[in-house]
Design a protein around this motif. Structure first.
Motif, short mmCIF file in Angstrom:
data_model
loop_
_atom_site.label_atom_id
_atom_site.label_comp_id
_atom_site.label_asym_id
_atom_site.label_seq_id
_atom_site.Cartn_x
_atom_site.Cartn_y
_atom_site.Cartn_z
N LEU A 197 10.11 7.42 12.40
CA LEU A 197 10.58 6.71 13.60
C LEU A 197 9.41 6.22 14.44
O LEU A 197 9.40 5.08 14.90
CB LEU A 197 11.47 7.62 14.44
CG LEU A 197 12.89 7.91 13.92
CD1 LEU A 197 13.54 8.99 14.78
CD2 LEU A 197 13.74 6.64 13.93
N GLU A 198 8.44 7.09 14.66
CA GLU A 198 7.33 6.74 15.54
C GLU A 198 6.51 5.57 14.99
O GLU A 198 5.93 4.80 15.77
CB GLU A 198 6.42 7.95 15.74
CG GLU A 198 7.04 9.04 16.61
CD GLU A 198 6.16 10.25 16.76
OE1 GLU A 198 6.39 11.02 17.71
OE2 GLU A 198 5.23 10.43 15.94
N ASN A 199 6.46 5.46 13.67
CA ASN A 199 5.63 4.42 13.06
C ASN A 199 6.43 3.33 12.38
O ASN A 199 5.86 2.40 11.79
CB ASN A 199 4.68 5.08 12.04
CG ASN A 199 3.72 6.05 12.69
OD1 ASN A 199 2.72 5.65 13.28
ND2 ASN A 199 4.03 7.34 12.61
N GLN A 200 7.76 3.44 12.43
CA GLN A 200 8.67 2.49 11.78
C GLN A 200 8.23 2.23 10.34
O GLN A 200 8.03 1.08 9.92
CB GLN A 200 8.72 1.16 12.57
CG GLN A 200 9.32 1.31 13.95
CD GLN A 200 8.28 1.51 15.02
OE1 GLN A 200 7.39 0.68 15.18
NE2 GLN A 200 8.37 2.59 15.79
N ILE A 201 8.10 3.31 9.59
CA ILE A 201 7.58 3.20 8.24
C ILE A 201 8.41 4.01 7.26
O ILE A 201 9.02 5.02 7.63
CB ILE A 201 6.10 3.67 8.19
CG1 ILE A 201 5.40 3.17 6.94
CG2 ILE A 201 6.00 5.18 8.33
CD1 ILE A 201 3.89 3.30 6.99
N SER A 202 8.46 3.55 6.01
CA SER A 202 9.18 4.27 4.96
C SER A 202 8.42 5.53 4.58
O SER A 202 7.23 5.48 4.27
CB SER A 202 9.32 3.36 3.73
OG SER A 202 9.87 4.07 2.65
N LEU A 203 9.14 6.66 4.59
CA LEU A 203 8.53 7.95 4.27
C LEU A 203 9.54 8.78 3.50
O LEU A 203 10.61 9.10 4.01
CB LEU A 203 8.13 8.68 5.56
CG LEU A 203 7.24 9.92 5.48
CD1 LEU A 203 6.79 10.32 6.90
CD2 LEU A 203 7.90 11.11 4.81
N GLY A 204 9.21 9.11 2.27
CA GLY A 204 10.07 9.94 1.45
C GLY A 204 9.35 11.20 1.01
O GLY A 204 8.18 11.15 0.63
N PHE A 210 4.82 13.44 -0.97
CA PHE A 210 5.22 12.50 0.09
C PHE A 210 4.75 11.10 -0.29
O PHE A 210 3.58 10.89 -0.62
CB PHE A 210 4.59 12.89 1.43
CG PHE A 210 5.04 14.22 1.97
CD1 PHE A 210 6.23 14.33 2.68
CD2 PHE A 210 4.27 15.36 1.78
CE1 PHE A 210 6.63 15.57 3.19
CE2 PHE A 210 4.67 16.58 2.30
CZ PHE A 210 5.86 16.69 3.00
N GLN A 211 5.65 10.14 -0.20
CA GLN A 211 5.33 8.74 -0.49
C GLN A 211 5.66 7.89 0.74
O GLN A 211 6.81 7.84 1.17
CB GLN A 211 6.12 8.25 -1.70
CG GLN A 211 5.87 6.78 -2.04
CD GLN A 211 6.73 6.33 -3.21
OE1 GLN A 211 6.22 5.91 -4.24
NE2 GLN A 211 8.04 6.40 -3.05
N LEU A 212 4.65 7.23 1.27
CA LEU A 212 4.82 6.31 2.40
C LEU A 212 4.50 4.91 1.92
O LEU A 212 3.60 4.72 1.08
CB LEU A 212 3.91 6.68 3.57
CG LEU A 212 4.17 8.03 4.26
CD1 LEU A 212 3.55 9.19 3.47
CD2 LEU A 212 3.61 8.03 5.68
N VAL A 213 5.20 3.91 2.43
CA VAL A 213 5.00 2.53 1.98
C VAL A 213 4.66 1.66 3.17
O VAL A 213 5.43 1.54 4.12
CB VAL A 213 6.25 1.98 1.27
CG1 VAL A 213 5.96 0.57 0.76
CG2 VAL A 213 6.66 2.89 0.12
N HIS A 247 0.85 -1.18 0.00
CA HIS A 247 0.00 0.00 0.00
C HIS A 247 0.89 1.24 0.00
O HIS A 247 1.80 1.35 0.84
CB HIS A 247 -0.89 0.05 1.25
CG HIS A 247 -2.00 -0.96 1.25
ND1 HIS A 247 -1.78 -2.33 1.30
CD2 HIS A 247 -3.35 -0.80 1.21
CE1 HIS A 247 -2.95 -2.96 1.31
NE2 HIS A 247 -3.92 -2.05 1.25
N PHE A 248 0.65 2.14 -0.92
CA PHE A 248 1.42 3.37 -1.01
C PHE A 248 0.53 4.53 -0.56
O PHE A 248 -0.49 4.81 -1.18
CB PHE A 248 1.90 3.60 -2.44
CG PHE A 248 2.85 2.54 -2.93
CD1 PHE A 248 4.22 2.74 -2.89
CD2 PHE A 248 2.37 1.33 -3.44
CE1 PHE A 248 5.10 1.76 -3.34
CE2 PHE A 248 3.24 0.34 -3.88
CZ PHE A 248 4.60 0.55 -3.83
N GLY A 249 0.94 5.17 0.53
CA GLY A 249 0.21 6.33 1.01
C GLY A 249 0.82 7.59 0.43
O GLY A 249 2.02 7.82 0.58
N ILE A 250 0.00 8.40 -0.24
CA ILE A 250 0.49 9.59 -0.93
C ILE A 250 -0.16 10.84 -0.34
O ILE A 250 -1.38 10.91 -0.19
CB ILE A 250 0.18 9.53 -2.45
CG1 ILE A 250 0.73 8.22 -3.06
CG2 ILE A 250 0.74 10.76 -3.15
CD1 ILE A 250 2.22 8.04 -2.91
#
Length: 233
Positions: A110-117, A187-190, A17-20
């Motif tokens: 850091l708080e969610n241990q998730i990829s965020l660019g 912003f792209q979150l994975v 899932h890619f959160g944009i």
């Protein structure tokens, strides 16, 4: 402008899932003492809840690593940026302060241990895609002035033939880096699920709150996943 996930990416992992978030009109600044405190608190929280020997066994880190392996990327040599950042923090090192936008994005990651660019839209001039390279793309490494070529078949995040992130979520380009002059950001979150309370949704909520509150911008929000592989913004 379009953002598209190549169907072959979901063959690697159909749970992707890619959160944009498209942030517009942001007012970035140097990091305040409160911003730095937020980052240090997030670092301390990570050290309290994750042991170094447990990092690779975190479900989301396992998913990143498994997906990279299926794409032919060695996650030991090219770890997801999130894993590398968490490892650095767990070892007791503090992240450098860059600017408020970068630092607070690191807090959310850091708080969610998730990829965020985050990618400054002023450097992006063509449609965006998560896809497999054709071998004609170019990549400008962070801090470099000369482009490097990208071999065919690499999982990348691109704007036309310009690679924004190599080895999927390993390393971002010099192009698109967020500076004090940054106003509009892609912003792209994975993550791997989008149910309420998931790390992806929590991170999106936190980042949207920052965009609107801390940085005074506006926000468009999307979830891109299997069966919904394209958005226009």
């Amino acid at each position: 402008m379009n953002y598209t996930i190549n169907p072959g990416v979901f063959e690697l992992n159909p749970r992707l899932h890619f959160g944009i978030l498209i942030g517009k009109g942001l007012n970035n600044s140097v990091s305040t003492s409160l911003d730095v405190d937020s980052m240090r608190n997030a670092e301390n929280h990570v050290r309290q809840i994750i042991k170094e020997e447990e990092l690779r066994s975190l479900p989301i880190i396992q998913e990143y690593r498994n997906t990279m392996e299926k794409a032919g990327i060695n996650p030991n040599k090219y770890p997801a940026s999130t894993e590398a950042m968490l490892k650095r923090v767990i070892k007791g090192n503090s992240l450098p302060t860059i600017n408020a936008l970068v630092d607070l994005c690191n807090v959310v990651s850091l708080e969610n241990q998730i990829s965020l660019g985050g990618h400054d839209l002023r450097d992006i001039h063509q449609d965006l895609s998560v896809c497999f390279s054709k071998g004609t793309e170019r990549f400008l490494p962070f801090g470099a002035k000369e482009y490097e070529t990208v071999e065919e078949g690499e999982l990348v995040f691109t704007s036309g033939d310009i690679v924004q992130t190599r080895k999927w979520i390993w390393r971002q380009s010099e192009l698109g880096k967020m500076t004090l002059d940054t106003k509009d950001v892609f912003f792209q979150l994975v993550g791997f699920e989008d149910n309420e309370g998931s790390s992806l949704i929590r991170a999106l909520d936190s980042l949207e709150k920052l965009i609107k509150g801390r940085f005074g911008g506006t926000c468009q929000r999307y979830i891109v996943k299997q069966g919904n592989q394209n958005i226009e913004f």
